[in-house]
Enzyme design. Sequence first.
Site, PDB file in Angstrom:
ATOM      1  CG  HIS A  16      -1.903  -1.096   1.244  1.00  0.00           C
ATOM      2  ND1 HIS A  16      -3.056  -1.062   0.509  1.00  0.00           N
ATOM      3  CD2 HIS A  16      -1.914  -2.287   1.881  1.00  0.00           C
ATOM      4  CE1 HIS A  16      -3.740  -2.174   0.694  1.00  0.00           C
ATOM      5  NE2 HIS A  16      -3.060  -2.944   1.531  1.00  0.00           N
ATOM      6  CB  CYS A  49      -0.005 -31.322 -12.101  1.00  0.00           C
ATOM      7  SG  CYS A  49      -0.590 -29.980 -11.064  1.00  0.00           S
TER       8      CYS A  49
END
Lengths: 425, 577
Positions: free
Chosen positions: B134, B532
């Site tokens: 931020h 996977c």
Amino acid sequence: MNHEQIAVIGGGPAGLAAALAASEAGADEIVLIERDRELGGILNQCVHDGFGNLIFGCSLTGPEYAHRFVDQLPQHPPIKVLTDTMVLQLKQDRRLKAVNREGAFEMKPGAVILAMGCRERSRFQVMIPGYRPAGVYTAGAVQRLINMEGLMPGERVVILGSGDIGLIMARRLTLEGAKVLGVFEILPRPGGLTRNVVQCLHDFEIPLYLSHTVTFIHGKKRLQGVSVAPVDHLGKPLQEQERFIPCDTLILSVGLIPENELSRSAGMIIDPSTGGPRVDQDMATSVEGIFAGGNVVLVYDLVDEVTRAARIAGRAAAHYVSGVKRTAGRLILQPGENVAALVPQQLSLPLKAGEKINLYLRVSSEIRDAVVTLLRQGKVIFQKKLRIVRPPEMVHLQIESSLFEDLHDGEEITCRVTAQEVNQN
Amino acid sequence: MSKNVTTLLRELFAEHELEKFALQIEEQEGRIRLSGSVDYWEQVVTAGHLAGGIRGVRSVVNEITAALEPPPPYRAPVGNPTVIGEADVVIIGAGIVGAAIARELSRYQLSVIVLEKEADVACGASKANNGMVHSGIVQEPDSLRSRLNLRGNALFEEVCRELDVPFQRCNLAVNVFKEEELFLLELLKARGEMSGIPVQLVDPTELTALEPALSPEIKGALLAPTTAMTSPYQLTIAYAENAITNGARFYLNTEVTALEQKEGALTGVITTRGSFRTRCCINAAGVYADRIAAMAGPPEFTIHPRKGEFIIFDRESAVEHAAIATGILELARDPYTKGGGTMLTVDGNPEWGPTAVEVCDREDTSVTAEGLNRLLEKFSPLLPGYEARPAIITYFAGVRAATYIEDFHIAPSNYLQGLIHVAGIQSPGLAAAPAIAELVLEILQEEGMVLLEKESFNPCRREPPPFSELPLAEQNRLIREDPRYGHIVCRCEQISEKEIVDALHRPLPTLTLDAVKRRTRVGMGRCQGGFCLPRVLLIISRELGLPLEKVTKSGPGSPLFSRRTKEPLPRKEAISR
């Protein structure tokens, strides 16, 4: 850079059929690229039978079905097989990049056949709220774990979604000693084929809860249970009837999506209703020289249909590289009333005399005594009556090309499936 | 002062309720302690905030319970008093804060031990936040949060460069949708300028020129160009790995059960694995920081967990999404969060969130249907051309470790010499982390610790670039060196076997499927591991020498499998059939 005539991406049922068909049609250099260690794709994990009724007239297991094709490869010297090879990239000009243990390489074949199949939707795509513990799997992943790796995902199982793989896994898990507590389906009808509902659930006394869904996944580390609730006609859960089912495994069979990352990277047009590329009667996509066959175009009900569609793609690709092209424009096929998906989406012109056009469609809602109608500017040009049409069961029509003889480039044909009496007047 | 709280509580509860709930308020030197029993958790939190909002109050201990919404029962772990280690500084918690402090301390001639109850670092809020560094515009200008946010933002780029962690300045547009709310932007601008933050007001034309995906309905925006994005868990891992390279030791799966003391001074830390002798301990325990603090004496503050939910979208959809981060400013808004926004992660996935929901369970990381709908409804108007729902690939929630002062609580313990609290680290904890570490070092020096620089300190950590992003020739060179580079395991994220193997053999042990995921992105793509998963598990099992059925998702209690198939049934069961 290599310049093979034809590259087939994917060595499952579609890729195998496409490569063989291309070879039979005279292509003299075909490379079949498979990312897994062996050919056959998902068939290798399908140890149940029911494959091949249409094409071989007998019921085979998945690996048996695959081997009917794999075993033909030695008689087809033009086909070069690359296993353990992943295609990373496909460009609009058909340049593709692949990688395996030998190296990374590029090639620019004269034609490409997409045969990547489909993938399963995850719990996130159907937005099931809750935690993210171990014990939540897709049905296909569980099938591989049990049948190929010898691992049980858990012992007390809830299945969400009554797609075919979900039903088959309900039976498989039961045979392996797990307790399947129920199959929950958000729709008021099963998602899979009737034969699978009977053979996988009824025969094993596994309850099927229609118009139900999983509303919450409990458990911070391993799944502790799921909340389930009936849903209203819009599919919204009725919270006051929510109940908790303790279980250690949740298996999702909530739909398949054509696997089209490469198709998109090649810039082809994807049909939002099928999730696959738009194709014509030759299974040619919107990108010059790229064809597609099997579940990458449309998720079919049966592998036999995948094989048939892929054969068309294989043959067409072989003709394409030998210089046979259709360049006289196209007819557009539009899905109309009660048609959720329709393949092909267009017919390329010119049509050949006596050409048979295979039309596959999926309806949105069930109709008894239905009629499939093809319309040209509001006029009926073809009709076929069907005893019943149901969303889980694809409709296949074979149409003579003569039907479209006097149609011109750019014209539209609309396909609708309605109840028979509507069409009397 | 307590009178003020009483007055405020009277506004919240009727007279008979005050009596029924037996609300008690004690005040001492700016520290308020609340007790009693109300019906709902929301009432507990409101009472705490009332007390925390009074000028001059420095901390709030809120022991009010909610009879109808009790938190899940807390099972205190059993400590093991056997001494297994000794260090100059013991840090409790390997989140971004603990890891950053460990790395900064590893510059000096000190022994450092980090204790983490989970199977990996960054398992709390550090993995479950939006990854935003931020600018600081939304912070109260004179708060600790503001000061450390600003300093942290200034340090961040250099830290990410040293540690080889992605860092991208992304700009932020805080938008208003109503003409009558434009003044809010002026106020925010004034606040930003007061803190010395670069800000810029833009009209709708300038805004859509900058970011065409944004809605033409937006009436104006304030830009905060110093806003940036990073990967919060990769940064935590990088901090930890760099600390380890420089001599720090990390103990995973190690939960603190007690603090040992002698004559008001800390002598050791007892954990489930054994005890550690130390005279200095840093409490960076996140949502459990108040529990750790209470091990030293009377409670000093209370953490009230505030959940934030996020949605991650398919990277392919990013082309229709805004590249800059966005937020919405409106008059009617939740006062305890700026309300989240939309952004692109450093991996290129659109991300929306967070929500802000007070929860009684510190580990409530569930995502609710309500939360998902709230995010989709709130942020869809910002990007009218973006089809959010079909692009969802995952969602998650993190829990902010907020105090009732709603500011960081970074100070030595009032009761135990040698214990430093680094608590209440909620947003902008990620942006502030480098500055928090700096401040903690200052406090340690004030407390008498001598920091002598270590000549061998290496500030840099290098991570090989993702294989899939390398040019062809380089890929071929690597495959010749090690063919496992040529074996792509995760098709969505294009991760090779070699990269997974490497992730399993790094300075910080990688013990779980989730830990591998956070290091390689394997399974983080659109199929969420559907393809996977079995393949990755085989590699983990092989590399860690662990039978497949012992591989866990996130540590003890999260087995992925129940058994191998075709095993003979246990004898008894076999007979009964």
